[in-house]
Design an enzyme around this catalytic site. Structure first.
Site, PDB file in Angstrom:
ATOM      1  N   GLU A  91      37.784  34.099  82.674  1.00  0.00           N
ATOM      2  CA  GLU A  91      36.946  32.900  82.729  1.00  0.00           C
ATOM      3  C   GLU A  91      35.584  33.200  83.340  1.00  0.00           C
ATOM      4  OE1 GLU A  91      40.095  29.244  82.918  1.00  0.00           O
ATOM      5  OE2 GLU A  91      39.965  30.477  84.693  1.00  0.00           O
TER       6      GLU A  91
ATOM      7  N   CYS B 109      28.885  32.483  87.087  1.00  0.00           N
ATOM      8  CA  CYS B 109      29.922  33.102  87.914  1.00  0.00           C
ATOM      9  C   CYS B 109      30.810  33.918  86.979  1.00  0.00           C
ATOM     10  CB  CYS B 109      30.707  32.003  88.620  1.00  0.00           C
ATOM     11  SG  CYS B 109      32.127  32.616  89.538  1.00  0.00           S
TER      12      CYS B 109
ATOM     13  N   CYS C 233      44.224  39.758  89.121  1.00  0.00           N
ATOM     14  CA  CYS C 233      43.693  40.319  90.369  1.00  0.00           C
ATOM     15  C   CYS C 233      44.770  41.146  91.044  1.00  0.00           C
ATOM     16  CB  CYS C 233      43.249  39.184  91.306  1.00  0.00           C
ATOM     17  SG  CYS C 233      42.336  39.758  92.760  1.00  0.00           S
TER      18      CYS C 233
ATOM     19  N   CYS D 289      45.979  36.667  97.563  1.00  0.00           N
ATOM     20  CA  CYS D 289      45.538  35.622  98.488  1.00  0.00           C
ATOM     21  C   CYS D 289      46.245  34.312  98.117  1.00  0.00           C
ATOM     22  CB  CYS D 289      44.020  35.473  98.422  1.00  0.00           C
ATOM     23  SG  CYS D 289      43.168  37.056  98.652  1.00  0.00           S
TER      24      CYS D 289
ATOM     25  N   CYS E  39      44.465  31.167  96.362  1.00  0.00           N
ATOM     26  CA  CYS E  39      43.645  31.394  95.165  1.00  0.00           C
ATOM     27  C   CYS E  39      44.522  31.383  93.918  1.00  0.00           C
ATOM     28  CB  CYS E  39      42.911  32.726  95.287  1.00  0.00           C
ATOM     29  SG  CYS E  39      41.910  33.109  93.841  1.00  0.00           S
TER      30      CYS E  39
ATOM     31  N   CYS F  52      35.650  27.504  92.975  1.00  0.00           N
ATOM     32  CA  CYS F  52      36.156  28.744  93.592  1.00  0.00           C
ATOM     33  C   CYS F  52      37.663  28.696  93.728  1.00  0.00           C
ATOM     34  CB  CYS F  52      35.616  28.904  95.010  1.00  0.00           C
ATOM     35  SG  CYS F  52      33.859  28.921  95.106  1.00  0.00           S
TER      36      CYS F  52
HETATM   37  N1  SAH Z   1      37.997  38.732  95.138  1.00  0.00           N
HETATM   38  C1  SAH Z   1      36.647  38.392  95.517  1.00  0.00           C
HETATM   39  C2  SAH Z   1      35.967  37.590  94.449  1.00  0.00           C
HETATM   40  C3  SAH Z   1      36.532  36.207  94.209  1.00  0.00           C
HETATM   41  S1  SAH Z   1      35.414  35.150  94.950  1.00  0.00           S
HETATM   42  C4  SAH Z   1      36.652  37.715  96.862  1.00  0.00           C
HETATM   43  O1  SAH Z   1      37.736  37.462  97.387  1.00  0.00           O
HETATM   44  O2  SAH Z   1      35.594  37.512  97.424  1.00  0.00           O
HETATM   45  C5  SAH Z   1      36.254  33.770  95.208  1.00  0.00           C
HETATM   46  C6  SAH Z   1      35.778  33.077  96.474  1.00  0.00           C
HETATM   47  O3  SAH Z   1      36.406  31.833  96.447  1.00  0.00           O
HETATM   48  C7  SAH Z   1      36.252  33.792  97.721  1.00  0.00           C
HETATM   49  O4  SAH Z   1      35.329  33.640  98.760  1.00  0.00           O
HETATM   50  C8  SAH Z   1      37.520  33.046  98.055  1.00  0.00           C
HETATM   51  O5  SAH Z   1      37.797  33.103  99.421  1.00  0.00           O
HETATM   52  C9  SAH Z   1      37.194  31.663  97.582  1.00  0.00           C
HETATM   53  N2  SAH Z   1      38.361  30.902  97.171  1.00  0.00           N
HETATM   54  C10 SAH Z   1      39.471  31.348  96.565  1.00  0.00           C
HETATM   55  N3  SAH Z   1      40.326  30.340  96.338  1.00  0.00           N
HETATM   56  C11 SAH Z   1      39.731  29.224  96.778  1.00  0.00           C
HETATM   57  C12 SAH Z   1      40.093  27.844  96.781  1.00  0.00           C
HETATM   58  N4  SAH Z   1      41.240  27.431  96.257  1.00  0.00           N
HETATM   59  N5  SAH Z   1      39.228  26.981  97.316  1.00  0.00           N
HETATM   60  C13 SAH Z   1      38.039  27.391  97.816  1.00  0.00           C
HETATM   61  N6  SAH Z   1      37.640  28.660  97.813  1.00  0.00           N
HETATM   62  C14 SAH Z   1      38.470  29.567  97.310  1.00  0.00           C
END
Ligand code: SAH
Length: 347
Positions: free
Chosen positions: A92, A105, A112, A116, A119, A335
């Site tokens: 996406e 983005c 991945c 986490c 996410c 995000c």
């Molecule tokens: N793997 C990389 C790139 C993904 S960025 C990283 O972790 O930075 C995705 C961003 O969105 C990260 O800062 C992550 O902490 C945030 N994120 C992931 N899931 C989220 C959610 N459900 N709500 C808000 N932010 C989220």
């Protein structure tokens, strides 16, 4: 004969390729400009090549952007593209228009490696790293759908962990900033990492001048192990911050710490105070991201009041702390809401 995908070639490789098919070397620059600057859909549009050269080039090579499987538009203008790769994997990209800038983005992996727990992409597991052509292809594919405005900013914050695919990311950023590529300023490109310490060092000392964001998300290892188990066991907070402290940042650059606020998990005032202390001595700013909920999630977004108190504590502690606008939530485009599946149809 399989045609050569021109997006798979670096600028130097394009030069060797055109020579190989019998063109003069200077043709490479013209072709590159058609691909990256004028963003043509086919060789027929390359009007400074003779008709016979265009025919030869189409016979030997192709421009293969990605297949748009679905495209959903949020009420706030954000658009989520579900894109198909040649091998059937899906990724996406999210298009975020604002008055003064147009941000894309992009994803760097299908799925991945990390796990986490807040996410949605993590549910997918890693399928594979994206190739340079697929990273660049996202920009071309989405830009073609919006010829009226030029994409001005790129964030590597889609699916996947960019620093786990560092060589492709480095090459892709190189093509984005090159004057014969997309010609986007490196200051307008941000690569985000969950915290792969050795690669952070490599990134900051490497050729890529793009900004770096680090998804810190917690102030104790106990909490970070719970919400980012894989990466924090490899590189606990101390190791991560050490890597940052010991890598000299180029002048006037600072890193961004991203911090997802999860109600009752990492949003206390004690956390904010610890965050001020942890970031001491690192040229940084903090970007707070209130948790974006999705159906499978067990976390909640903190109240606005709590978010404000958290932010105020950081500001009082002398940090620069901004709050990220949550965009595209109605279509699961915010995000942490990207899954590579066609989810999130608008109600
Ligand atoms: N793997 C990389 C790139 C993904 S960025 C990283 O972790 O930075 C995705 C961003 O969105 C990260 O800062 C992550 O902490 C945030 N994120 C992931 N899931 C989220 C959610 N459900 N709500 C808000 N932010 C989220």
């Amino acid at each position: 004969m399989i045609k050569q995908n021109l997006l798979a070639l670096s600028f130097d490789e394009i030069e060797s390729f055109v020579i190989k098919i019998g063109f003069k070397k200077y043709r490479a620059k013209q072709i590159l400009s058609w691909i990256y600057q004028k963003q043509v859909k086919s060789m027929d549009e390359m009007t400074d090549l003779s008709l016979s050269d265009r025919a030869l080039l189409s016979e030997k090579a192709a421009l293969l952007p990605l297949k748009i499987i679905t495209r959903q538009k949020s009420s706030d203008g954000t658009e989520k593209f579900l894109l198909g790769l040649e091998d059937g994997n899906k990724i996406e990209s999210v298009f975020l228009p604002e008055e003064k800038r147009l941000t894309l983005c992009i994803s760097t992996q299908a799925g991945c490696t990390l796990d986490c727990t807040f996410c949605l992409t993590a549910i997918e597991k890693l399928k594979r790293n994206l190739k340079v052509s697929e990273i660049i292809g996202q920009v071309l594919t989405v830009q073609r759908e919006h010829p009226e405005r030029r994409i001005t900013n790129i964030v590597f914050m889609g699916m996947g962990e960019p620093l786990a695919n560092l060589s492709a990311v480095t090459e892709a950023v190189g093509r984005m900033i090159s004057p014969i590529g997309f010609s986007i300023s490196p200051r307008k490109i941000t690569v985000s990492t969950a915290g792969l310490a050795p690669q952070i060092n490599q990134f900051l000392t490497g050729p890529t001048q793009a900004n770096l964001s680090i998804s810190l998300n917690a102030t104790t290892d106990a909490v970070r192990n719970q919400i980012m188990p894989k990466v924090n066991k490899l590189y606990p907070i101390k190791v991560l911050l050490e890597a940052l402290r010991k890598t000299p940042l180029p002048s006037r650059r600072r890193v961004t710490f991203e911090y997802v606020l999860l109600a009752g998990v990492n949003d206390s005032i004690a956390d904010a105070v610890r965050l001020v202390r942890l970031s001491h001595g690192i040229r940084c700013k903090i970007n707070l991201i209130p948790f974006n909920e999705f159906p499978e999630a067990s976390y909640r977004r903190p109240s606005d009041d709590q978010i404000e108190k958290f932010q105020k504590t950081l500001l009082k502690g002398g940090l620069v702390a901004t709050l990220r606008k949550n965009r595209g939530q109605d279509i699961l485009a915010a995000c942490g809401q990207l899954s590579g599946e066609n989810k999130g149809d608008p109600p």
